[in-house]
Structures are given as C-alpha cells and as structure tokens.
Enzyme design. Structure first.
Site, PDB file in Angstrom:
ATOM      1  CE1 TYR A 139      91.613 -28.709  51.919  1.00 12.44           C
ATOM      2  CE2 TYR A 139      90.227 -28.998  49.984  1.00 12.44           C
ATOM      3  CZ  TYR A 139      90.945 -29.544  51.029  1.00 12.44           C
ATOM      4  OH  TYR A 139      91.019 -30.902  51.183  1.00 12.44           O
TER       5      TYR A 139
ATOM      6  CB  SER B 202      91.968 -31.843  48.241  1.00 13.48           C
ATOM      7  OG  SER B 202      90.595 -31.716  47.913  1.00 13.48           O
TER       8      SER B 202
END
Ligand SMILES: NC(=O)c1ccc[n+]([C@@H]2O[C@H](COP(=O)([O-])OP(=O)(O)OC[C@H]3O[C@@H](n4cnc5c(N)ncnc54)[C@H](O)[C@@H]3O)[C@@H](O)[C@H]2O)c1
Length: 257
Positions: free
Chosen positions: A169, A146
């Site tokens: 994350y 990401s």
C-alpha cells in the site's frame, strides 16, 4: 456540498464506484449537477448502486480495471450513452486475498501481484482515458492516493489489532502521486489535468482502541467520513481548478503532520 450545479456540463467516469469512497463520489457528483458513469467489477455493488441512484444522469457499467478490453469498452459505453466523458476518478482498490499482512509475512509474489493489481490498473485506466481526453483537448483525471503515500507508517496506532499499513500500500500510494505528476506533465499541453487526493483513514467500523489512537494524531475529527472528500473532488473536477495540475491534496484532519 449540494445543489451548486457546478458540474452540469460534465460526465464523470468513476472506477470502484461501489466502494466506500466511490459510492459517496457518485452521490456528490449527481448532487452537483454532473452525470456519472459508475463502474465497478462487483455485480452486487453495481446492483446496489442501481437501487440507490437512477435517472438520466446515472449509468452503471461493469468494468475490470485490470483488463484493457474491459476499460476500453467501459469508456466506449460511456461515450455512446452520454456523448462524451469529461472526467475520470480512479477509486478502484483491487488487491489479492493475502493483502494486509505484516511486512515480514509478505511474500515476494504477493507484493508483485498487489502492485500489479492496484498501481498498474491506475496507470492503465489513466492512460486509456488520458488518450481520449487528449483527443478532445479537455479532461480532468483524479487519482486516489493516501496519507500513507505521503508519510511513514504510524505502526503504533495498529498495536493489538489485526490491522497494519501494508507495505504494498505504502509503495503503491507513493507511486500514484508520482504517476499523477508524470501524467500531468505529459498531458498539460493537451488540456488534460491530472491531480490526486490523499485521504486520511475513512471510518468503516474499525475497532474502538484503534479509533482512539488514530484520533490522537488528528485535529477534532479523527477518521474521516467519505463526505469529507467531497470538496476536494468537486474542486479538482470543476473549472475552479482549471490552473491546477500535478497536485496532491491531502485531506486528513492533520494526521500526516
Ligand atoms: N478507505 C480508506 O480509509 C482510504 C484511505 C485513503 C485512501 N483510500 C483510497 O481510496 C480508494 C478507494 O478506497 P475505498 O475505501 O473506497 O475502497 P473499497 O474497497 O471500499 O472499494 C473499492 C472498490 O473497487 C472495486 N474493485 C476492486 N477490484 C476492481 C477491479 N479489478 N476493477 C474494478 N473495480 C474493482 C471493488 O469492487 C470496490 O467496490 C483506494 O484507492 C484507496 O486506497 C482509502
């Protein structure tokens, strides 16, 4: 990105295939002449996939990416059905029910569990498929990181929403990029390539004030549609990228600049 038939000798195994991004990948690979093994833990998701996609080029299988036996059996089923597997796309996104809290509210146990669920599963699946690809001296592995594995969180765009960039994350996604390089180096003499795609945020009906602030950080698009990732994945699975390994392709309309 349709009907180029560039993947016509390929069998691509996708984890998390019922998800927002995985489902689009299934469609793109089929449109480009590939065969797909669409795996997911969700029976509801698999049943939706079975309705959307059918035919000789599609196989849906239930696989839990956190379970060694399940992943191994998924690979065996794919091989038994199609005779081979030539590519893996790691698009599963396991997380626990406490995932997504503000940094100061994240408990140690939740941090550990989410890293275990998401990062360790990426390792597990890539290792099992990497071993098989090594035997057949061919294979392309594509991991999903990401933009938040690449740049620091832009907390300002989440103000006045319930959303944030979870600390797990950021840690997981940065690690996925390095795991990609590690595996690419480990497997490069075996004909196995390992690469990564780092998407920007994908539109999923997020609140409008957030979308506006997000768009301010980008070019003309802002949040992506899943199909904006098509060409990066096609490139990494196709022979066009035969000399590309250990790389991370950021697809984010300039968000991370
Ligand atoms: N959506 C975004 O904005 C975005 C942006 C950047 C990166 N990514 C990355 O792309 C990948 C896919 O994201 P997404 O938005 O499609 O996620 P999603 O939540 O829509 O889909 C994830 C899929 O994984 C499946 N899954 C969960 N646990 C599993 C398990 N244990 N075994 C097998 N399958 C399991 C779910 O059932 C679901 O179908 C993730 O790695 C995510 O971090 C997403």
């Amino acid at each position: 990105m349709t009907n180029r038939q560039t993947l016509n000798n390929q069998v691509i195994f996708i984890t998390g295939a019922a998800g927002l991004i995985g489902r689009r990948f299934v469609s793109m690979i089929l449109q480009n002449g590939g065969r797909v093994v669409a795996s997911d833990i969700s029976e509801k998701g698999l049943s939706e996939l079975n309705t959307l996609f059918s035919g000789d080029d599609f196989l849906g299988v239930k696989v839990d990416v956190n379970d060694t036996v399940s992943v191994t059996e998924g690979l065996e089923r794919a091989r038994a059905h199609f005779g081979t597997v030539t590519g893996l796309v790691n698009s599963a996104y396991p997380r626990n029910s406490n995932y997504g809290r503000d940094f100061m509210a994240v408990e140690y146990d939740d941090f550990c569990e989410n890293v275990n669920l998401n990062l360790a599963s990426t390792f597990l699946v890539a290792k099992i498929f990497g071993a098989y690809f090594r035997e057949q001296k061919q294979g392309s592995i594509v991991n999903l990181s990401s933009i938040y594995g690449v740049v620091a969180p832009k907390f300002g765009i989440y103000e006045n929403t319930s959303m944030t960039v979870p600390v797990e994350y950021a840690a997981i996604k940065a690690a996925v990029i390095q795991l990609t390089k590690y595996m690419a180096q480990y497997l490069k003499k075996d004909g196995v390539r390992v690469n990564c795609i780092s998407p920007g945020g994908v539109f999923d009906h997020q609140p409008e004030p957030f979308l506006i602030k997000y768009r301010d950080q980008c070019g003309l698009q802002g949040m992506l549609e899943p199909e904006h990732l098509d060409s990066a994945l096609l490139f990494l699975l196709d022979a066009q990228s035969a000399m590309v390994t250990g790389q991370n392709i950021v697809v984010d309309d300039g968000f991370s600049l």
